[in-house]
Write a protein that holds these residues in place. Structure first.
Motif, mmCIF file in Angstrom:
data_model
loop_
_atom_site.group_PDB
_atom_site.id
_atom_site.type_symbol
_atom_site.label_atom_id
_atom_site.label_comp_id
_atom_site.label_asym_id
_atom_site.label_seq_id
_atom_site.Cartn_x
_atom_site.Cartn_y
_atom_site.Cartn_z
ATOM 1 N N MET A 1 0.839 -1.190 0.000
ATOM 2 C CA MET A 1 0.000 0.000 0.000
ATOM 3 C C MET A 1 0.877 1.243 0.000
ATOM 4 N N SER A 2 0.416 2.262 -0.618
ATOM 5 C CA SER A 2 1.217 3.467 -0.731
ATOM 6 C C SER A 2 0.983 4.422 0.437
ATOM 7 N N GLU A 3 1.951 5.301 0.615
ATOM 8 C CA GLU A 3 1.824 6.322 1.658
ATOM 9 C C GLU A 3 0.651 7.249 1.356
ATOM 10 N N LEU A 4 0.382 7.475 0.078
ATOM 11 C CA LEU A 4 -0.752 8.325 -0.276
ATOM 12 C C LEU A 4 -2.057 7.690 0.203
ATOM 13 N N LEU A 5 -2.207 6.409 -0.018
ATOM 14 C CA LEU A 5 -3.415 5.708 0.427
ATOM 15 C C LEU A 5 -3.576 5.823 1.946
ATOM 16 N N TYR A 6 -2.507 5.565 2.683
ATOM 17 C CA TYR A 6 -2.566 5.681 4.148
ATOM 18 C C TYR A 6 -2.892 7.114 4.569
ATOM 19 N N SER A 7 -2.241 8.068 3.929
ATOM 20 C CA SER A 7 -2.446 9.476 4.292
ATOM 21 C C SER A 7 -3.876 9.921 4.024
ATOM 22 N N VAL A 8 -4.488 9.354 3.001
ATOM 23 C CA VAL A 8 -5.884 9.671 2.698
ATOM 24 C C VAL A 8 -6.811 8.972 3.696
ATOM 25 N N ALA A 9 -6.506 7.748 4.047
ATOM 26 C CA ALA A 9 -7.389 6.967 4.916
ATOM 27 C C ALA A 9 -7.416 7.479 6.357
ATOM 28 N N VAL A 10 -6.283 7.946 6.858
ATOM 29 C CA VAL A 10 -6.192 8.320 8.277
ATOM 30 C C VAL A 10 -7.233 9.352 8.701
ATOM 31 N N PRO A 11 -7.397 10.483 7.983
ATOM 32 C CA PRO A 11 -8.403 11.455 8.446
ATOM 33 C C PRO A 11 -9.817 10.876 8.555
ATOM 34 N N PHE A 12 -10.197 10.026 7.601
ATOM 35 C CA PHE A 12 -11.529 9.416 7.649
ATOM 36 C C PHE A 12 -11.643 8.466 8.839
ATOM 37 N N LYS A 13 -10.614 7.650 9.036
ATOM 38 C CA LYS A 13 -10.634 6.677 10.136
ATOM 39 C C LYS A 13 -10.636 7.378 11.488
ATOM 40 N N ARG A 14 -9.794 8.405 11.643
ATOM 41 C CA ARG A 14 -9.715 9.123 12.922
ATOM 42 C C ARG A 14 -11.032 9.786 13.291
ATOM 43 N N LYS A 15 -11.711 10.317 12.284
ATOM 44 C CA LYS A 15 -12.983 10.995 12.535
ATOM 45 C C LYS A 15 -14.160 10.025 12.497
ATOM 46 N N GLY A 16 -13.903 8.785 12.069
ATOM 47 C CA GLY A 16 -14.968 7.783 12.018
ATOM 48 C C GLY A 16 -16.059 8.119 11.032
ATOM 49 N N LYS A 17 -15.679 8.769 9.925
ATOM 50 C CA LYS A 17 -16.679 9.192 8.945
ATOM 51 C C LYS A 17 -16.324 8.666 7.565
ATOM 52 N N GLU A 18 -17.365 8.464 6.766
ATOM 53 C CA GLU A 18 -17.200 8.013 5.380
ATOM 54 C C GLU A 18 -17.094 9.191 4.413
ATOM 55 N N ALA A 19 -17.376 10.403 4.914
ATOM 56 C CA ALA A 19 -17.295 11.611 4.089
ATOM 57 C C ALA A 19 -16.822 12.765 4.956
ATOM 58 N N LEU A 20 -16.019 13.633 4.375
ATOM 59 C CA LEU A 20 -15.510 14.814 5.061
ATOM 60 C C LEU A 20 -15.592 16.011 4.125
ATOM 61 N N LYS A 21 -15.717 17.193 4.708
ATOM 62 C CA LYS A 21 -15.575 18.405 3.912
ATOM 63 C C LYS A 21 -14.102 18.502 3.528
ATOM 64 N N GLU A 22 -13.838 19.086 2.362
ATOM 65 C CA GLU A 22 -12.450 19.259 1.929
ATOM 66 C C GLU A 22 -11.648 19.994 2.997
ATOM 67 N N SER A 23 -12.237 21.021 3.572
ATOM 68 C CA SER A 23 -11.532 21.821 4.585
ATOM 69 C C SER A 23 -11.213 20.977 5.822
ATOM 70 N N ASP A 24 -12.117 20.088 6.220
ATOM 71 C CA ASP A 24 -11.859 19.223 7.379
ATOM 72 C C ASP A 24 -10.727 18.242 7.087
ATOM 73 N N PHE A 25 -10.669 17.749 5.844
ATOM 74 C CA PHE A 25 -9.604 16.836 5.440
ATOM 75 C C PHE A 25 -8.252 17.550 5.514
ATOM 76 N N VAL A 26 -8.188 18.742 4.953
ATOM 77 C CA VAL A 26 -6.947 19.533 4.956
ATOM 78 C C VAL A 26 -6.534 19.858 6.388
ATOM 79 N N LEU A 27 -7.496 20.248 7.224
ATOM 80 C CA LEU A 27 -7.189 20.558 8.626
ATOM 81 C C LEU A 27 -6.697 19.321 9.374
ATOM 82 N N ALA A 28 -7.276 18.166 9.072
ATOM 83 C CA ALA A 28 -6.853 16.934 9.743
ATOM 84 C C ALA A 28 -5.387 16.642 9.441
ATOM 85 N N LEU A 29 -4.992 16.770 8.177
ATOM 86 C CA LEU A 29 -3.607 16.482 7.799
ATOM 87 C C LEU A 29 -2.628 17.535 8.308
#
Length: 157
Positions: A1-29
């Motif tokens: 698995m790539s680092e990009l895949l992990y980096s994308v998955a972490v914000p969703f997993k941490r927040k326990g959500k299947e969808a995020l606002k773009e701004s929430d994703f950027v803030l999470a990272l």
């Protein structure tokens, strides 16, 4: 698995959500995880979209893969250079893994088989792109990039 895949998955997993606002994703990272500055986090989002790892619906982004199938390594933190532009060949492999769930060895095996079928008359990147297309993986942007690279004389090759 790539680092990009992990980096994308972490914000969703941490927040326990299947969808995020773009701004929430950027803030999470950037703010929550302290992995990137906001501009780099936006770049990650763009790369993830180009790689077919996310899909957008209005303001929301969703993973285009099964979050439950991604096992984040304990203590994962992306390498600072992980998101610098990689060669087309590597990006095709990463997209194949993300889109199909195949193991890296299997993907490379398919590419090598295609290379043999074509009697090695084309660059390995071209064989990789053909295999991706045969498996329904979106690589249109990489095709354009590889065509430009093949048509541009290079002093390093």
């Amino acid at each position: 698995m790539s680092e990009l895949l992990y980096s994308v998955a972490v914000p969703f997993k941490r927040k326990g959500k299947e969808a995020l606002k773009e701004s929430d994703f950027v803030l999470a990272l950037s703010i929550d995880l302290h992995w990137f500055n906001p501009e780099q986090a936006k770049n990650i989002l763009n790369q993830a979209e180009k790689a077919g790892l996310i899909k957008k619906e209005g303001e929301l982004i969703m993973p285009a893969f099964d979050l439950n199938s991604v096992e984040i390594p304990t203590g994962f933190k992306p390498d600072s250079g992980a998101f610098e532009k990689k060669p087309v060949f590597e990006r095709v492999i990463e997209r194949m893994i993300a889109a199909t769930g195949m193991e890296k060895r299997k993907v490379i095996s398919l590419i090598n088989k295609k290379q043999e079928e074509l009697s090695k008359l084309v660059e390995i990147e071209v064989s990789a792109l053909l295999v991706a297309l045969e498996n329904g993986v979106s690589v249109d942007d990489l095709i354009d990039e590889e065509c430009a690279a093949l048509l541009t004389p290079s002093s390093s090759s």
